[in-house]
Design a protein around this motif. Structure first.
Motif, PDB file in Angstrom:
ATOM      1  N   GLN A  38      -6.335   4.396   0.158  1.00 30.56           N
ATOM      2  CA  GLN A  38      -5.290   4.196  -0.848  1.00 30.56           C
ATOM      3  C   GLN A  38      -4.520   2.893  -0.611  1.00 30.56           C
ATOM      4  O   GLN A  38      -4.134   2.214  -1.564  1.00 30.56           O
ATOM      5  N   ALA A  39      -4.331   2.542   0.658  1.00 32.10           N
ATOM      6  CA  ALA A  39      -3.539   1.356   0.982  1.00 32.10           C
ATOM      7  C   ALA A  39      -4.379   0.091   1.102  1.00 32.10           C
ATOM      8  O   ALA A  39      -3.829  -1.012   1.218  1.00 32.10           O
ATOM      9  N   THR A  49       2.942  -5.339   7.984  1.00 33.43           N
ATOM     10  CA  THR A  49       4.131  -5.064   7.154  1.00 33.43           C
ATOM     11  C   THR A  49       5.354  -5.904   7.518  1.00 33.43           C
ATOM     12  O   THR A  49       5.915  -6.568   6.670  1.00 33.43           O
ATOM     13  N   GLN A  60      -5.396   7.862   3.517  1.00 32.58           N
ATOM     14  CA  GLN A  60      -4.303   6.909   3.363  1.00 32.58           C
ATOM     15  C   GLN A  60      -4.809   5.476   3.458  1.00 32.58           C
ATOM     16  O   GLN A  60      -4.318   4.584   2.762  1.00 32.58           O
TER      17      GLN A  60
END
Length: 246
Positions: free
Chosen positions: A188-189, A11, A185
């Motif tokens: 989904q990511a 990120t 999660q």
């Protein structure tokens, strides 16, 4: 073959560090694999841009391609100063139009748009690719040179193609953005948990496993331990400008 670790955060980079970026060194070849935020500054500690012989970009998320624009500026300066005159081949999937146009404007950038089933050779280093499962098109990478195999998951949730890329690798660098218990999660990511990374490495019979794409929340030692439990042996944590012998 040597792998210079330039960045490993997911990120965004921690202070003084970088997101994803590795420099593959084999003989005279110096190949940059991903060029995330902060990667160019780390690269310049170990390799000037005039020594680069290739660039491979797995996908167009900022934490993997953010420094491509400033890399093109560095090539511009190298061209104007006479330090480099040979074009640098860059292999990637089609990306944002503005970025592609900017790269094409620099005469020392030679863009090559990759296909998932394509094979590419940069000097004595052979690359094969496989599509991953991620919010944008993304390719896992298998690099072979000097009789050794380096595999890189890029970003992905758990898919069979990752097993294909990592099969029998001497070193498998696999993303682990999530901890055990975050499987929902992760799907989904478009990412992996540490346990999934360890399972992949075990099933692929990879000789070594190192984790990358670290989260900024939680304890990284715990991430390593969870992967080790699934892998059944030690797992390596990456550090800035570490050199991995493959």
């Amino acid at each position: 073959m040597k792998i210079h670790v330039l960045g490993f955060w997911g990120t965004y980079p921690e202070a003084g560090e970088a997101t994803t970026g590795f420099l593959l060194e084999s003989g005279d070849e110096r190949i940059l694999l991903d060029c995330g935020s902060g990667v160019l500054a780390q690269l310049l500690h170990v390799c000037p841009v005039e020594r680069l012989t290739g660039v491979v970009i797995t996908h167009h998320h900022h934490d993997h391609n953010a420094d491509l624009g400033v890399l093109a500026y560095a090539l511009l300066q190298a061209r104007l100063s006479g330090r480099r005159s040979v074009p640098l081949p860059m292999y990637m999937l089609p990306g944002p139009g503005g970025l592609m146009e900017e790269l094409r404007r620099e005469p020392l950038v030679r863009l090559h748009m990759l296909k998932p089933d394509e094979s590419v050779s940069v000097g004595g280093v052979s690359f094969t690719f496989a599509p991953t499962q991620h919010p944008v098109p993304c390719l896992a990478v298998r690099a072979e040179a000097e009789g050794r195999v380096f595999a890189f998951s890029a970003d992905s949730s758990l898919v069979p193609e990752l097993l294909q890329v990592a099969r029998g690798a001497d070193l498998f660098v696999c993303e682990a953005s999530m901890f055990d218990g975050q499987e929902k999660q992760a799907v989904q990511a478009g990412h992996l948990t540490a346990r999934q990374a360890g399972q992949l490495a075990r099933e692929a019979e990879a000789a070594r496993l190192a984790l990358t794409h670290y989260p900024h929340e939680g304890y990284l030692d715990k991430l390593i331990q969870q992967a080790e439990t699934a892998y059944g042996r030690g797992v390596e944590r990456l550090f800035t400008r570490q050199v991995l012998e493959v």
